[in-house]
Write an enzyme that holds these catalytic residues in place. Structure first.
Site, PDB file in Angstrom:
ATOM      1  N   ASN A   9      12.951  -0.463  -2.194  1.00  0.00           N
ATOM      2  CA  ASN A   9      11.832   0.424  -1.879  1.00  0.00           C
ATOM      3  C   ASN A   9      12.284   1.371  -0.769  1.00  0.00           C
ATOM      4  O   ASN A   9      12.285   1.006   0.404  1.00  0.00           O
ATOM      5  CB  ASN A   9      10.650  -0.443  -1.424  1.00  0.00           C
ATOM      6  CG  ASN A   9       9.427   0.380  -1.081  1.00  0.00           C
ATOM      7  OD1 ASN A   9       9.488   1.602  -1.065  1.00  0.00           O
ATOM      8  ND2 ASN A   9       8.340  -0.302  -0.803  1.00  0.00           N
ATOM      9  N   ARG A  88      11.051   1.034  -6.486  1.00  0.00           N
ATOM     10  CA  ARG A  88       9.681   1.520  -6.369  1.00  0.00           C
ATOM     11  C   ARG A  88       9.756   3.040  -6.158  1.00  0.00           C
ATOM     12  O   ARG A  88      10.504   3.523  -5.307  1.00  0.00           O
ATOM     13  CB  ARG A  88       9.001   0.892  -5.151  1.00  0.00           C
ATOM     14  CG  ARG A  88       7.645   1.487  -4.924  1.00  0.00           C
ATOM     15  CD  ARG A  88       7.180   1.262  -3.511  1.00  0.00           C
ATOM     16  NE  ARG A  88       5.921   1.937  -3.322  1.00  0.00           N
ATOM     17  CZ  ARG A  88       5.559   2.483  -2.180  1.00  0.00           C
ATOM     18  NH1 ARG A  88       6.356   2.459  -1.135  1.00  0.00           N
ATOM     19  NH2 ARG A  88       4.401   3.075  -2.078  1.00  0.00           N
ATOM     20  N   HIS A 177      -0.760   3.119  -5.249  1.00  0.00           N
ATOM     21  CA  HIS A 177      -0.918   1.646  -5.223  1.00  0.00           C
ATOM     22  C   HIS A 177      -1.039   1.073  -6.641  1.00  0.00           C
ATOM     23  O   HIS A 177      -1.546  -0.031  -6.828  1.00  0.00           O
ATOM     24  CB  HIS A 177      -2.170   1.211  -4.416  1.00  0.00           C
ATOM     25  CG  HIS A 177      -2.066   1.482  -2.951  1.00  0.00           C
ATOM     26  ND1 HIS A 177      -3.116   1.981  -2.201  1.00  0.00           N
ATOM     27  CD2 HIS A 177      -1.038   1.309  -2.088  1.00  0.00           C
ATOM     28  CE1 HIS A 177      -2.734   2.114  -0.942  1.00  0.00           C
ATOM     29  NE2 HIS A 177      -1.478   1.724  -0.847  1.00  0.00           N
ATOM     30  N   ARG A 237      -4.535   7.948   8.562  1.00  0.00           N
ATOM     31  CA  ARG A 237      -4.997   9.036   7.684  1.00  0.00           C
ATOM     32  C   ARG A 237      -6.521   9.112   7.684  1.00  0.00           C
ATOM     33  O   ARG A 237      -7.200   8.080   7.665  1.00  0.00           O
ATOM     34  CB  ARG A 237      -4.516   8.815   6.253  1.00  0.00           C
ATOM     35  CG  ARG A 237      -3.025   8.952   6.095  1.00  0.00           C
ATOM     36  CD  ARG A 237      -2.563   8.600   4.698  1.00  0.00           C
ATOM     37  NE  ARG A 237      -1.447   7.672   4.756  1.00  0.00           N
ATOM     38  CZ  ARG A 237      -1.034   6.912   3.745  1.00  0.00           C
ATOM     39  NH1 ARG A 237      -1.627   6.984   2.570  1.00  0.00           N
ATOM     40  NH2 ARG A 237      -0.025   6.087   3.901  1.00  0.00           N
ATOM     41  N   GLU A 382       3.804  -6.633  -5.172  1.00  0.00           N
ATOM     42  CA  GLU A 382       4.388  -5.487  -5.876  1.00  0.00           C
ATOM     43  C   GLU A 382       5.846  -5.762  -6.265  1.00  0.00           C
ATOM     44  O   GLU A 382       6.298  -5.322  -7.318  1.00  0.00           O
ATOM     45  CB  GLU A 382       4.291  -4.233  -4.988  1.00  0.00           C
ATOM     46  CG  GLU A 382       2.845  -3.746  -4.867  1.00  0.00           C
ATOM     47  CD  GLU A 382       2.610  -2.863  -3.655  1.00  0.00           C
ATOM     48  OE1 GLU A 382       2.557  -3.408  -2.531  1.00  0.00           O
ATOM     49  OE2 GLU A 382       2.474  -1.650  -3.821  1.00  0.00           O
TER      50      GLU A 382
END
Ligand code: AMP
Length: 396
Positions: A9, A88, A177, A237, A382
């Site tokens: 990743n 990923r 996601h 965010r 994941e």
């Protein structure tokens, strides 16, 4: 036996990796290289419960993958067990609707999507190229965060702006996601038979956070948009707000629109409101010692999460399950409780005692007797999803 997968990743300044064996069920080694691009980068290996750190003279993605390769050279039994590499990839645009075996055309496609993920996609392409160089002959697979949401209907994924922007520039909601949501959907179908024929809401709440509605196993709406800035309030965010604020902030602070956007990405959310931290655990500790700013930030996070759960639920015929996942969703009983307090009108209720005593890291049902919806905590995985996709594409 060749049965293990190296999962990579690549972030803009970090590279996480893990080697999973036994159909993804066993993690042999994992680690992270961080501060890539700076002179202080290092890579950490966690193997057999022990951590070792190697400083990187040159903090590049290439050097990080080289260190993984060197570690493998010293652990040849693991090196020889490798059957493939799974990457990923954050943005797959409209080109990638599922995971794919990587060839040059795929690398070009990932690079083409860089305009929507300028920090991530170039790093992914780099990581893939380096992995081909260092592990020649090993097949590689790309698993996209956006792919699961390619089932959204046009009335959900289009923005109400001139259609020419979509036609000419592909400006639309993509959602993220997706690998986590796909894992949750499949796992829920294993622990609650028939849920893949029902309506499921998922709140993936971590430093990045989003919601997803899954109808009969397919994503029908999600809160993130063309980038991961839309939707929920997150660690740093802002999530969704009136787009005019970009112009107001840039005029008021005499900065460019891009700089204003950067504030919405990096200095807002839990951090911006609390003025303490972007980290939920730190804020819960501050709240426990009476800090009202921390409480306000957490309560705003909960209110906005509930709003976005209700919003995506409009694409379901019924809300049969609600799943909490991600670092916050799996661990914060306070936020789960406040979020569900906001969802009472939808007949979603959790049992406060079960919610409080939910053991960490396990699947747990926290539904109250009077709830129409079954409410779960399911830890996401994941890496497992990426390993399984890689195995399945290599074997076909
Ligand atoms: P993730 O991005 O999924 O790794 O989630 C990171 C977020 O989970 C951070 O805001 C952490 O503070 C939060 N988190 C992790 N453990 C806990 C905990 N025990 N209680 C509250 N928040 C937690």
């Amino acid at each position: 036996m060749k049965d293990s997968i190296l999962v990579i990743n690549c972030g803009s300044s970090s590279l996480k990796f893990a080697i999973l064996a036994n159909a993804g069920q066993t993690t042999l080694v994992e680690g992270i290289a961080d501060r890539l691009g700076s002179s202080e980068s290092s890579i950490t290996f966690k193997y057999q419960e022990k951590k070792s750190i190697v400083m990187l003279d040159e903090g590049s993605h290439k050097n990080a993958v080289t260190q993984v390769k060197l570690w493998l050279n010293a652990h040849s039994d693991i090196e020889h067990s490798l059957m493939g590499i799974g990457h990923r990839v954050v943005h797959g645009g409209e080109a990638f609707t599922k995971s794919v075996l990587i060839n040059q055309e795929v690398i070009n496609g990932i690079t083409d999507c860089s305009k929507f993920a300028p920090l991530h996609n170039p790093a992914h392409a780099k990581g893939i190229e380096v992995a081909f160089e260092l592990f020649p002959g090993l097949p590689q697979v790309a698993v996209f965060d956006t792919a699961f949401h390619q089932t959204l209907a046009p009335e959900q994924f289009l923005y109400p702006i001139p259609m020419s922007f979509y036609r000419e520039h592909h400006f639309r909601k993509y959602g993220f996601h997706g690998t986590s949501y796909r894992y949750i959907s499949q796992r829920l179908a294993q622990i609650s038979l028939g849920s893949d024929q029902q309506g499921v809401l998922v709140a993936h709440l971590g430093n990045g956070a989003s919601t997803c509605a899954i109808n009969h196993g397919q994503s029908s709406d999600t809160s993130m948009g063309i980038t991961p800035l839309e939707g929920l309030m997150m660690g740093t965010r802002s999530g969704s707000l009136d787009p005019s604020l970009i112009s107001f902030i840039s005029h008021a602070e005499n900065i460019s629109a891009d700089e204003a956007l950067d504030i919405l990405s990096k200095k807002s959310g839990l951090l911006g409101v609390s003025e303490i931290s972007n980290d939920c655990r730190t804020l819960e500790e501050a709240m426990a010692s009476g800090d009202q700013r921390a409480k306000l930030a957490l309560d705003m996070f909960a209110a906005r999460t509930a709003k976005h759960l209700a919003s995506v639920a409009t694409t379901l015929e019924s809300i049969d399950h609600l799943v909490f996942t991600g670092g916050i969703g799996e661990n914060s009983s306070y936020l789960r409780q406040v979020i569900c307090n906001h969802l009472k009108a939808l007949n979603i209720n959790i049992d406060s005692t079960l919610n409080e005593k939910a053991p960490r890291g396990t699947e747990y049902d926290i539904t109250a007797n009077n709830s129409n919806t079954t409410v779960w905590i399911i830890p996401t995985n994941e890496e497992l999803m990426i390993a399984l996709d890689t195995i399945s594409l290599i074997q076909h």
